[in-house]
Design a protein around this motif. Structure first.
Motif, PDB file in Angstrom:
ATOM      1  N   ASN A   1       6.808  -2.840  -2.284  1.00  0.00           N
ATOM      2  CA  ASN A   1       7.112  -4.036  -1.582  1.00  0.00           C
ATOM      3  C   ASN A   1       6.711  -5.257  -2.795  1.00  0.00           C
ATOM      4  OD1 ASN A   1       7.195  -2.927   1.079  1.00  0.00           O
ATOM      5  ND2 ASN A   1       4.948  -2.588   1.019  1.00  0.00           N
ATOM      6  N   THR A   2       7.550  -6.186  -2.867  1.00  0.00           N
ATOM      7  CA  THR A   2       7.389  -7.380  -3.757  1.00  0.00           C
ATOM      8  C   THR A   2       6.729  -8.600  -3.034  1.00  0.00           C
ATOM      9  OG1 THR A   2       9.070  -6.477  -4.800  1.00  0.00           O
ATOM     10  CG2 THR A   2       8.378  -8.605  -5.371  1.00  0.00           C
ATOM     11  N   GLU A   3       5.566  -9.075  -3.064  1.00  0.00           N
ATOM     12  CA  GLU A   3       5.018 -10.200  -2.686  1.00  0.00           C
ATOM     13  C   GLU A   3       5.364 -11.287  -3.903  1.00  0.00           C
ATOM     14  OE1 GLU A   3       0.563 -11.957  -1.454  1.00  0.00           O
ATOM     15  OE2 GLU A   3       0.981  -9.621  -1.912  1.00  0.00           O
ATOM     16  N   VAL A   4       5.465 -12.515  -3.326  1.00  0.00           N
ATOM     17  CA  VAL A   4       5.782 -13.581  -4.113  1.00  0.00           C
ATOM     18  C   VAL A   4       4.501 -14.801  -3.979  1.00  0.00           C
ATOM     19  CG1 VAL A   4       7.456 -15.478  -4.730  1.00  0.00           C
ATOM     20  CG2 VAL A   4       8.225 -13.138  -4.103  1.00  0.00           C
ATOM     21  N   GLN A   5       3.958 -14.975  -4.981  1.00  0.00           N
ATOM     22  CA  GLN A   5       2.734 -15.900  -4.770  1.00  0.00           C
ATOM     23  C   GLN A   5       3.273 -17.064  -5.273  1.00  0.00           C
ATOM     24  OE1 GLN A   5      -0.867 -14.713  -6.546  1.00  0.00           O
ATOM     25  NE2 GLN A   5      -1.321 -12.987  -5.221  1.00  0.00           N
TER      26      GLN A   5
ATOM     27  N   GLN B   1      -5.561 -16.590  -9.086  1.00  0.00           N
ATOM     28  CA  GLN B   1      -4.537 -16.680  -8.175  1.00  0.00           C
ATOM     29  C   GLN B   1      -3.435 -17.616  -8.157  1.00  0.00           C
ATOM     30  OE1 GLN B   1      -6.312 -17.114  -4.070  1.00  0.00           O
ATOM     31  NE2 GLN B   1      -8.221 -16.915  -4.985  1.00  0.00           N
TER      32      GLN B   1
ATOM     33  N   TYR C   1       4.960 -12.758  -9.140  1.00  0.00           N
ATOM     34  CA  TYR C   1       5.786 -11.680  -8.403  1.00  0.00           C
ATOM     35  C   TYR C   1       4.649 -10.428  -8.435  1.00  0.00           C
ATOM     36  CZ  TYR C   1       9.820 -14.374  -8.272  1.00  0.00           C
ATOM     37  OH  TYR C   1      10.748 -15.606  -8.041  1.00  0.00           O
ATOM     38  N   GLN C   2       4.188  -9.887  -7.502  1.00  0.00           N
ATOM     39  CA  GLN C   2       3.154  -8.707  -7.390  1.00  0.00           C
ATOM     40  C   GLN C   2       4.056  -7.616  -6.577  1.00  0.00           C
ATOM     41  OE1 GLN C   2      -0.378  -9.900  -6.020  1.00  0.00           O
ATOM     42  NE2 GLN C   2      -1.303 -10.405  -7.981  1.00  0.00           N
ATOM     43  N   GLU C   3       4.298  -6.672  -7.470  1.00  0.00           N
ATOM     44  CA  GLU C   3       4.953  -5.442  -6.741  1.00  0.00           C
ATOM     45  C   GLU C   3       3.996  -4.388  -6.431  1.00  0.00           C
ATOM     46  OE1 GLU C   3       8.932  -2.677  -7.435  1.00  0.00           O
ATOM     47  OE2 GLU C   3       7.532  -2.817  -9.232  1.00  0.00           O
ATOM     48  N   GLN C   4       3.644  -3.967  -5.122  1.00  0.00           N
ATOM     49  CA  GLN C   4       2.886  -2.976  -4.392  1.00  0.00           C
ATOM     50  C   GLN C   4       3.675  -1.684  -4.171  1.00  0.00           C
ATOM     51  OE1 GLN C   4       0.952  -4.996  -1.331  1.00  0.00           O
ATOM     52  NE2 GLN C   4      -0.602  -6.115  -2.864  1.00  0.00           N
TER      53      GLN C   4
END
Length: 674
Positions: free
Chosen positions: A59-63, A143, A638-641
């Motif tokens: 899952n890629t989360e875009v901050q 953050q 971009y944070q990949e989980q």
């Protein structure tokens, strides 16, 4: 594991499919390849469910980049905006709308309030820009905080200079300079230096720092008056440059006991718009005699300086520091004695000097512990030969006197004390402020006719430094030092009920706090009966309060009071006997936000330049959004989980198995019926 499961499932399902293919071909099924493939898939998926392998989901989360707007909400902003306040608010809302489309926008005022309506409420009576920036970066620094916008007039009157503060900001800082950037004509009293306490019939000094802008060639006078308006002294001010500063001194004789008020004032100069900074009040408590405290140290030590600094606010006390070679023949002139690492092997203290004297012992490596044990019974020491680092734990059951509310929180960040006697035992009637982790005493208080205090190690100076490093002030450690001194010097024999104030002069921004102590016939601190206090202002208005019981003592926080002189009377009843105490204090009005006018543009510009940003004014403030948008360093994060999931949790596979099994059965049924 996943590949092995897939391989085994593939081999077994292929075998099943091959057998079904041969069987259906013998039965003359028209299309055996379809039924065999369906059976193979059913077996393959069923085996996968039985082995239940883990499937990794990415899952890629875009901050979005965070843009934090810090709006100065102090009273000076209202004056700086003047009649343009509504236009500024309109532009600010437009800027926020544009920024919120591309970025995660956070809006704060300097107090950290995030409510939208708090941004245009200019009611703060002080300004601390450095702390607001520090709080913002501490909360959002991890953050993807990419831009910090500081909208202010640049004048601060609390905290550090923001230019010299370390700002851990990965992005850029943009400043919006509010107010007139031209320097207005102004002469002001910048700072007043005067003792808060002096003795009767003594000469004491008032020093005044004067700053003048655009007043070259003007001659003025500064006058000193008493509370009745009678002029005591006057001094000329000859201004010869547009940027002028000078220090002027007045010598005053304290010829009347009690709390005395004086006023410094400078007449209006030319067309200066700000007259609020042309006057200042000075208060001094004239006492018959100061209490002397004697500190005798075995050798120079940073703890001595720490005690001196803490006692500076106790101006009714005078600290005298001596070495053992300078020991006086008598201690009768001193209210209490502090012995730092004394007695030692090289310097003993005659026991007769300490008889009937309150003493504070601070133990260390130089002490002779056998002699120390003979001089006091508060703590029994073993023989100390080595230094140990001992961490302090706050004892929340301590109630000999009132301590700050944040004692526990500050105690957690204090460094260890250096203790040389590992074996320590507190007396049965002792109370400890701090113990070590094994329960042995570190800071001990014993009440009685001659109270005693014992600190079992060196390093108070280090405590002050760590508290300042973490909080920007020395409040807790200094208050413990001050309260220990006050406890040791209190005249408990003649006053069973007394009230105490940390100080006699407060500002209109501070909460006035009063403590009270009640002793029974056994000289034990008690607070079983209720205690009340009545406060009267200079107009004769009275207000009655009930003390809060705190431990074995009393305390009350009255809150912020208006400018003026106040008297108080406290009262309680013990064994049907009415006990009372009285005192006075003053609240002075310090209009911090009126000391400066216009905009401190040099600071706002330098702050932005130092942090890779730009400076804007209220006219072009909407272009801040363009500058941030074109900053190549401001990017989404971009944070990949990776999440591991059991295949058996995928419910749609069950439905697929049932569907394929049903399709196989129906097709075979149909073809065999032909």
């Amino acid at each position: 594991m996943l590949f092995l499961s897939l391989f085994i499932a593939f081999i077994v399902s292929f075998a099943f499919a091959w057998l079904i293919y041969r069987s259906d071909k013998k039965r003359a099924i028209p299309k055996p390849i379809i039924t065999s493939v369906l059976r193979g898939l059913v077996v393959f998926l069923s085996l996968l469910l039985l082995t239940s392998p883990k499937i990794n989901k990415h899952n890629t989360e875009v901050q979005k980049p965070i843009v934090l707007l810090l709006q100065d909400n102090s009273e000076s902003i209202k004056n700086a905006l003047g009649g343009n306040a509504s236009l500024y608010h309109k532009k600010l809302n437009e800027l926020n709308t544009v920024l919120s489309k591309e970025f995660r926008l956070v809006t704060w005022n300097l107090n950290g309030a995030i409510h939208k309506d708090s941004l245009d409420q200019y009611k703060n009576t002080s300004t601390n820009i450095a702390k607001a920036i520090s709080d913002a970066t501490e909360l959002y620094g991890q953050q993807n905080l990419s831009a910090l916008i500081v909208a202010s007039d640049g004048w601060y009157n609390e905290g550090n200079n923001p230019l010299y503060s370390e700002i851990p900001l990965n992005g850029s800082l943009y400043s919006i300079a509010i107010g007139d950037t031209t320097i207005a004509q102004d002469i002001r009293i910048a700072k007043v230096y005067a003792n808060r306490t002096t003795t009767l019939n003594s000469q004491w000094e008032i020093r005044v720092d004067i700053i003048a802008n655009r007043c070259a060639g003007i001659a003025q006078n500064i006058s000193l008056s008493d509370a009745a308006g009678n002029m005591i002294a006057q001094s000329p001010i000859n201004i010869n440059t547009d940027r002028f500063d000078a220090t002027i001194s007045f010598s005053v004789k304290a010829n009347k006991a009690g709390l005395q008020q004086y006023k410094l004032s400078i007449p209006k100069t030319g067309v200066e718009p700000n007259l609020a900074n042309n006057s200042a009040n000075v208060f001094v408590d004239v006492v018959a005699e100061k209490k002397k405290i004697l500190l005798v140290a075995a050798a120079p030590h940073p703890d001595i300086k720490a005690i001196e600094e803490a006692m500076k606010s106790l101006e009714q006390y005078e600290l005298v520091v001596k070495l053992p070679t300078e020991l006086p023949n008598s201690f009768n002139d001193y209210a209490c004695v502090i012995l730092h690492q004394l007695p030692s092997n090289n310097n003993s203290i005659p026991e007769e000097l300490l008889r009937h004297k309150s003493v504070w012992y601070i133990a260390g490596l130089l002490n002779n512990y056998a002699q120390l044990n003979s001089l006091q019974q508060a703590v029994r020491f073993g023989m100390g030969v080595n230094m140990y680092n001992v961490e302090a734990q706050y004892n929340n059951g301590f109630n000999s006197f009132i301590l700050p509310n944040n004692m526990a929180a500050i105690s957690d960040i204090l460094p260890p004390l250096s203790v040389s006697a590992s074996d320590r035992t507190a007396a049965a009637n002792a109370q400890t402020i701090w113990n070590d982790k094994t329960g042995k005493p570190l800071w001990t208080i014993v009440s009685g006719n001659t109270p005693t205090a014992v600190v079992c190690g060196e390093g108070i100076w280090r405590w002050r430094m760590y508290e300042y490093k973490n909080t920007g002030q020395h409040q807790v450690v200094d208050e413990c030092i001050r309260q220990t001194i006050i406890f040791l010097t209190a005249d408990n024999n003649t006053k069973p009920f007394r009230t105490e104030l940390p100080k006699y002069v407060w500002t209109n921004n501070e909460h006035v706090r009063i403590n009270a102590f009640l002793y029974n016939q056994s000289h034990e601190l008690v607070n079983d009966p209720n205690a009340e206090i009545t406060i009267k202002d200079s107009l004769g208005n009275t207000r009655k309060y009930t003390f809060e019981k705190n431990g074995n003592a009393y305390r009350i926080d009255i809150g912020a009071l208006a400018y003026g002189s106040y008297t108080y009377t406290s009262q309680t009843k013990l064994n049907e006997k009415v006990l009372s105490d009285a005192g006075h204090f003053v609240v002075e009005a310090i209009a911090l936000e009126n000391q400066e006018s216009g905009c401190n543009y040099p600071l706002m510009y330098a702050l932005a330049q130092k942090n890779k940003g730009c400076t804007f004014n209220t006219k072009n403030m909407l272009t801040v959004a363009d500058s941030i948008a074109h900053n190549s360093n401001i990017k989404p994060l971009y944070q990949e989980q990776i999440e591991a999931a059991d295949l058996i949790d995928w419910k749609w596979i069950f439905a697929l198995i049932v569907l394929m099994a049903a399709a196989e059965w129906l097709l075979r049924k149909y073809w065999m019926a032909m």
